[in-house]
Design a protein around this motif. Sequence first.
Motif, PDB file in Angstrom:
ATOM      1  N   PRO A  77     -19.758 -10.906   0.953  1.00  0.00           N
ATOM      2  CA  PRO A  77     -20.398 -12.159   0.523  1.00  0.00           C
ATOM      3  C   PRO A  77     -19.526 -12.977  -0.433  1.00  0.00           C
ATOM      4  O   PRO A  77     -19.412 -14.191  -0.283  1.00  0.00           O
ATOM      5  N   ARG A  78     -18.864 -12.306  -1.378  1.00  0.00           N
ATOM      6  CA  ARG A  78     -17.999 -13.004  -2.329  1.00  0.00           C
ATOM      7  C   ARG A  78     -16.794 -13.609  -1.618  1.00  0.00           C
ATOM      8  O   ARG A  78     -16.428 -14.761  -1.858  1.00  0.00           O
ATOM      9  N   LEU A  79     -16.189 -12.860  -0.712  1.00  0.00           N
ATOM     10  CA  LEU A  79     -15.023 -13.360   0.013  1.00  0.00           C
ATOM     11  C   LEU A  79     -15.395 -14.517   0.945  1.00  0.00           C
ATOM     12  O   LEU A  79     -14.640 -15.487   1.063  1.00  0.00           O
ATOM     13  N   CYS A  80     -16.547 -14.437   1.604  1.00  0.00           N
ATOM     14  CA  CYS A  80     -16.993 -15.527   2.480  1.00  0.00           C
ATOM     15  C   CYS A  80     -17.233 -16.799   1.678  1.00  0.00           C
ATOM     16  O   CYS A  80     -16.873 -17.900   2.114  1.00  0.00           O
ATOM     17  N   GLU A  81     -17.822 -16.662   0.503  1.00  0.00           N
ATOM     18  CA  GLU A  81     -18.033 -17.823  -0.359  1.00  0.00           C
ATOM     19  C   GLU A  81     -16.697 -18.395  -0.819  1.00  0.00           C
ATOM     20  O   GLU A  81     -16.527 -19.615  -0.889  1.00  0.00           O
ATOM     21  N   ASP A  82     -15.737 -17.522  -1.093  1.00  0.00           N
ATOM     22  CA  ASP A  82     -14.411 -17.965  -1.498  1.00  0.00           C
ATOM     23  C   ASP A  82     -13.724 -18.722  -0.362  1.00  0.00           C
ATOM     24  O   ASP A  82     -13.081 -19.741  -0.583  1.00  0.00           O
ATOM     25  N   VAL A  83     -13.884 -18.246   0.863  1.00  0.00           N
ATOM     26  CA  VAL A  83     -13.316 -18.932   2.035  1.00  0.00           C
ATOM     27  C   VAL A  83     -13.912 -20.327   2.158  1.00  0.00           C
ATOM     28  O   VAL A  83     -13.188 -21.323   2.297  1.00  0.00           O
ATOM     29  N   ARG A  84     -15.237 -20.422   2.099  1.00  0.00           N
ATOM     30  CA  ARG A  84     -15.899 -21.737   2.206  1.00  0.00           C
ATOM     31  C   ARG A  84     -15.463 -22.674   1.084  1.00  0.00           C
ATOM     32  O   ARG A  84     -15.146 -23.843   1.321  1.00  0.00           O
ATOM     33  N   ALA A  85     -15.418 -22.157  -0.135  1.00  0.00           N
ATOM     34  CA  ALA A  85     -15.054 -22.988  -1.287  1.00  0.00           C
ATOM     35  C   ALA A  85     -13.619 -23.493  -1.179  1.00  0.00           C
ATOM     36  O   ALA A  85     -13.349 -24.659  -1.461  1.00  0.00           O
ATOM     37  N   ARG A  86     -12.701 -22.639  -0.765  1.00  0.00           N
ATOM     38  CA  ARG A  86     -11.301 -23.067  -0.657  1.00  0.00           C
ATOM     39  C   ARG A  86     -11.108 -24.101   0.440  1.00  0.00           C
ATOM     40  O   ARG A  86     -10.352 -25.051   0.267  1.00  0.00           O
ATOM     41  N   LEU A  87     -11.783 -23.921   1.567  1.00  0.00           N
ATOM     42  CA  LEU A  87     -11.660 -24.909   2.642  1.00  0.00           C
ATOM     43  C   LEU A  87     -12.250 -26.249   2.225  1.00  0.00           C
ATOM     44  O   LEU A  87     -11.682 -27.299   2.498  1.00  0.00           O
ATOM     45  N   GLU A  88     -13.392 -26.208   1.554  1.00  0.00           N
ATOM     46  CA  GLU A  88     -14.022 -27.456   1.118  1.00  0.00           C
ATOM     47  C   GLU A  88     -13.231 -28.135   0.004  1.00  0.00           C
ATOM     48  O   GLU A  88     -13.080 -29.353  -0.007  1.00  0.00           O
ATOM     49  N   ALA A  89     -12.699 -27.359  -0.939  1.00  0.00           N
ATOM     50  CA  ALA A  89     -11.977 -27.936  -2.073  1.00  0.00           C
ATOM     51  C   ALA A  89     -10.658 -28.571  -1.653  1.00  0.00           C
ATOM     52  O   ALA A  89     -10.259 -29.600  -2.184  1.00  0.00           O
ATOM     53  N   THR A  90      -9.982 -27.960  -0.681  1.00  0.00           N
ATOM     54  CA  THR A  90      -8.681 -28.472  -0.269  1.00  0.00           C
ATOM     55  C   THR A  90      -8.782 -29.461   0.877  1.00  0.00           C
ATOM     56  O   THR A  90      -7.848 -30.226   1.108  1.00  0.00           O
ATOM     57  N   GLY A  91      -9.878 -29.425   1.613  1.00  0.00           N
ATOM     58  CA  GLY A  91      -9.992 -30.269   2.797  1.00  0.00           C
ATOM     59  C   GLY A  91      -9.127 -29.769   3.939  1.00  0.00           C
ATOM     60  O   GLY A  91      -8.955 -30.459   4.941  1.00  0.00           O
ATOM     61  N   ALA A  92      -8.572 -28.588   3.795  1.00  0.00           N
ATOM     62  CA  ALA A  92      -7.707 -28.020   4.821  1.00  0.00           C
ATOM     63  C   ALA A  92      -8.544 -27.499   5.985  1.00  0.00           C
ATOM     64  O   ALA A  92      -9.727 -27.199   5.837  1.00  0.00           O
ATOM     65  N   ARG A  93      -7.922 -27.401   7.134  1.00  0.00           N
ATOM     66  CA  ARG A  93      -8.594 -26.853   8.308  1.00  0.00           C
ATOM     67  C   ARG A  93      -8.173 -25.405   8.548  1.00  0.00           C
ATOM     68  O   ARG A  93      -8.734 -24.730   9.386  1.00  0.00           O
ATOM     69  N   VAL A  94      -7.161 -24.948   7.788  1.00  0.00           N
ATOM     70  CA  VAL A  94      -6.647 -23.589   7.952  1.00  0.00           C
ATOM     71  C   VAL A  94      -6.593 -22.914   6.588  1.00  0.00           C
ATOM     72  O   VAL A  94      -6.127 -23.503   5.619  1.00  0.00           O
ATOM     73  N   LEU A  95      -7.071 -21.697   6.532  1.00  0.00           N
ATOM     74  CA  LEU A  95      -6.969 -20.870   5.342  1.00  0.00           C
ATOM     75  C   LEU A  95      -6.099 -19.676   5.700  1.00  0.00           C
ATOM     76  O   LEU A  95      -6.389 -18.968   6.668  1.00  0.00           O
ATOM     77  N   VAL A  96      -5.044 -19.484   4.962  1.00  0.00           N
ATOM     78  CA  VAL A  96      -4.151 -18.355   5.198  1.00  0.00           C
ATOM     79  C   VAL A  96      -4.672 -17.156   4.430  1.00  0.00           C
ATOM     80  O   VAL A  96      -4.913 -17.248   3.227  1.00  0.00           O
ATOM     81  N   PRO A 107      -7.441 -29.565  -9.474  1.00  0.00           N
ATOM     82  CA  PRO A 107      -5.983 -29.636  -9.473  1.00  0.00           C
ATOM     83  C   PRO A 107      -5.477 -30.311  -8.209  1.00  0.00           C
ATOM     84  O   PRO A 107      -6.137 -30.297  -7.174  1.00  0.00           O
ATOM     85  N   PHE A 108      -4.278 -30.892  -8.293  1.00  0.00           N
ATOM     86  CA  PHE A 108      -3.672 -31.527  -7.132  1.00  0.00           C
ATOM     87  C   PHE A 108      -3.305 -30.454  -6.115  1.00  0.00           C
ATOM     88  O   PHE A 108      -2.730 -29.430  -6.462  1.00  0.00           O
ATOM     89  N   VAL A 109      -3.656 -30.679  -4.867  1.00  0.00           N
ATOM     90  CA  VAL A 109      -3.332 -29.741  -3.799  1.00  0.00           C
ATOM     91  C   VAL A 109      -2.585 -30.504  -2.729  1.00  0.00           C
ATOM     92  O   VAL A 109      -3.055 -31.538  -2.253  1.00  0.00           O
ATOM     93  N   ASN A 110      -1.432 -29.998  -2.340  1.00  0.00           N
ATOM     94  CA  ASN A 110      -0.654 -30.600  -1.277  1.00  0.00           C
ATOM     95  C   ASN A 110      -1.356 -30.325   0.046  1.00  0.00           C
ATOM     96  O   ASN A 110      -1.569 -29.171   0.411  1.00  0.00           O
ATOM     97  N   SER A 111      -1.710 -31.348   0.791  1.00  0.00           N
ATOM     98  CA  SER A 111      -2.454 -31.167   2.030  1.00  0.00           C
ATOM     99  C   SER A 111      -1.621 -30.522   3.121  1.00  0.00           C
ATOM    100  O   SER A 111      -2.152 -30.040   4.112  1.00  0.00           O
ATOM    101  N   MET A 112      -0.303 -30.504   2.972  1.00  0.00           N
ATOM    102  CA  MET A 112       0.553 -29.879   3.967  1.00  0.00           C
ATOM    103  C   MET A 112       0.656 -28.367   3.750  1.00  0.00           C
ATOM    104  O   MET A 112       1.076 -27.648   4.630  1.00  0.00           O
ATOM    105  N   THR A 113       0.298 -27.895   2.576  1.00  0.00           N
ATOM    106  CA  THR A 113       0.344 -26.477   2.281  1.00  0.00           C
ATOM    107  C   THR A 113      -1.064 -25.908   2.400  1.00  0.00           C
ATOM    108  O   THR A 113      -1.956 -26.311   1.671  1.00  0.00           O
ATOM    109  N   PRO A 114      -1.273 -24.966   3.327  1.00  0.00           N
ATOM    110  CA  PRO A 114      -2.625 -24.431   3.476  1.00  0.00           C
ATOM    111  C   PRO A 114      -3.037 -23.582   2.279  1.00  0.00           C
ATOM    112  O   PRO A 114      -2.190 -23.042   1.567  1.00  0.00           O
TER     113      PRO A 114
END
Length: 128
Positions: free
Chosen positions: A32-51, A10-17
């Motif tokens: 373990p599930r949450l850590c994988e979710d953190v890695r996946a969200r950062l990689e999928a969005t290309g964001a440097r910050v995860l809220v 899906p399209f992700v706005n790069s300005m919205t973390p």
Amino acid sequence: MSSAPPPGLPFVNSMTPAVLVLPGSVTRDDVPRLCEDVRARLEATGARVLVCDVAGLGPPGLTTVDVLARLQLAARRAGGRIRLRDPDPALRALLGLVGIRFEVEGQPEEREPPLRVEETVEPHDPAP
């Protein structure tokens, strides 16, 4: 009438973390599930910050601190960091007590002065 979703990510706005909402009770078994979710969200969005929305965590304890520290470590390993959204004052106090620092949404970064702060010039100060 419905249609199939478009192929691909899906399209992700790069300005919205990216946002990860933590449920009411988080245990060490969820890490373990949450850590994988953190890695996946950062990689999928290309964001440097995860809220991480922590408003629903309830009363904080050392398990909560441990989970947040591990999520921050997973984010750092993925090249990002975590920013907390709506932390309970008790959680912020507990994190400060154990010496773990997190960015919190709505607070200026340490390197930036707060908005609308002006330096005063004393009459005897030399001109720059």
